[in-house]
Design a protein around this motif. Structure first.
Motif, mmCIF file in Angstrom:
data_model
loop_
_atom_site.group_PDB
_atom_site.id
_atom_site.type_symbol
_atom_site.label_atom_id
_atom_site.label_comp_id
_atom_site.label_asym_id
_atom_site.label_seq_id
_atom_site.Cartn_x
_atom_site.Cartn_y
_atom_site.Cartn_z
ATOM 1 N N LYS A 49 42.973 44.140 45.062
ATOM 2 C CA LYS A 49 42.709 44.767 43.811
ATOM 3 C C LYS A 49 43.461 43.960 42.831
ATOM 4 O O LYS A 49 43.348 43.911 41.635
ATOM 5 N N ARG A 50 44.768 43.189 43.314
ATOM 6 C CA ARG A 50 45.626 42.401 42.418
ATOM 7 C C ARG A 50 44.770 41.234 41.771
ATOM 8 O O ARG A 50 45.271 40.478 40.942
ATOM 9 N N LEU A 51 43.527 40.821 42.184
ATOM 10 C CA LEU A 51 42.579 39.715 41.880
ATOM 11 C C LEU A 51 41.581 40.219 40.570
ATOM 12 O O LEU A 51 40.902 39.591 40.435
ATOM 13 N N HIS A 52 41.669 41.477 40.661
ATOM 14 C CA HIS A 52 40.639 42.075 39.493
ATOM 15 C C HIS A 52 41.200 42.083 38.128
ATOM 16 O O HIS A 52 42.740 42.215 38.043
ATOM 17 N N THR A 54 41.343 43.719 35.184
ATOM 18 C CA THR A 54 41.795 44.701 34.657
ATOM 19 C C THR A 54 43.042 45.272 35.190
ATOM 20 O O THR A 54 43.964 45.587 34.591
ATOM 21 N N TYR A 55 43.143 45.309 36.642
ATOM 22 C CA TYR A 55 44.361 45.557 37.364
ATOM 23 C C TYR A 55 45.339 44.810 36.806
ATOM 24 O O TYR A 55 46.615 45.135 36.780
ATOM 25 N N ALA A 56 45.205 43.384 37.012
ATOM 26 C CA ALA A 56 46.120 42.491 36.840
ATOM 27 C C ALA A 56 46.872 42.478 35.524
ATOM 28 O O ALA A 56 48.039 42.394 35.248
ATOM 29 N N LEU A 57 46.067 42.802 34.325
ATOM 30 C CA LEU A 57 46.532 42.922 33.009
ATOM 31 C C LEU A 57 47.227 43.962 32.868
ATOM 32 O O LEU A 57 48.222 44.298 31.767
ATOM 33 N N GLU A 62 52.617 40.077 31.900
ATOM 34 C CA GLU A 62 53.026 38.720 31.400
ATOM 35 C C GLU A 62 51.723 37.840 31.501
ATOM 36 O O GLU A 62 51.869 36.772 30.622
ATOM 37 N N LEU A 63 50.738 38.312 32.058
ATOM 38 C CA LEU A 63 49.411 37.578 31.939
ATOM 39 C C LEU A 63 48.742 37.853 30.649
ATOM 40 O O LEU A 63 47.595 37.014 30.414
#
Length: 152
Positions: A49-52, A54-57, A62-63
């Motif tokens: 999930k962390r590579l999607h 929307t989830y990461a943003l 900070e991204l």
């Protein structure tokens, strides 16, 4: 990764080879047996999930500046490529095009086709323009001669 594509095909191939009603019951049994024979590959696992994006943003805020800067630069690059393909005279898409810069540019009054110009001037080249004019007239004369000879 291939196992993901082959597993659904086993029942289909079995039913196409032997189209019997009793065989359909065997197809379900054989599909699970064949599915176990093909080893799962590393590509069968879903993305975490962390590579999607929307989830990461959402979770790693900070991204957001990095994503904005990257998207802005990609947009500017795409727009500059589109602009250059329509406005630059040295961009040629076909090898058989006769409308290259030597035939389309007015050499008596040259134009500038650059984004940024620093102390640069294109000098007129009237001699070459006269040669191009003579070439155009010769092409027109040859075309007229072909047309008159074809009707005679």
């Amino acid at each position: 990764m291939l196992s993901k594509f082959f597993r659904p095909l086993y029942p289909l191939t079995r039913s196409l080879l032997v189209p019997n009603i009793r065989v359909k019951r065997l197809v379900h049994q054989s599909a699970s047996r064949y599915g176990q024979l093909i080893p799962a590959s590393q590509y069968d696992a879903p993305l975490p999930k962390r590579l999607h994006l929307t989830y990461a943003l959402k979770n790693y805020w900070e991204l957001i500046p990095l994503a904005l800067i990257t998207l802005t630069s990609l947009t500017l690059m795409t727009l500059s490529l589109i602009w250059a393909s329509f406005h630059k005279v040295d961009v040629v898409y076909t090898a058989h095009s006769r409308a290259n810069i030597s035939r389309t540019m007015d050499l008596r009054n040259p134009s500038v086709h650059k984004l940024v110009i620093i102390n640069q001037r294109y000098e007129p080249w009237p001699e070459m323009q006269d040669v191009l004019d003579k070439m155009r007239m010769a092409e027109k004369r040859a075309l007229v001669r072909l047309q008159t000879c074809a009707h005679a």
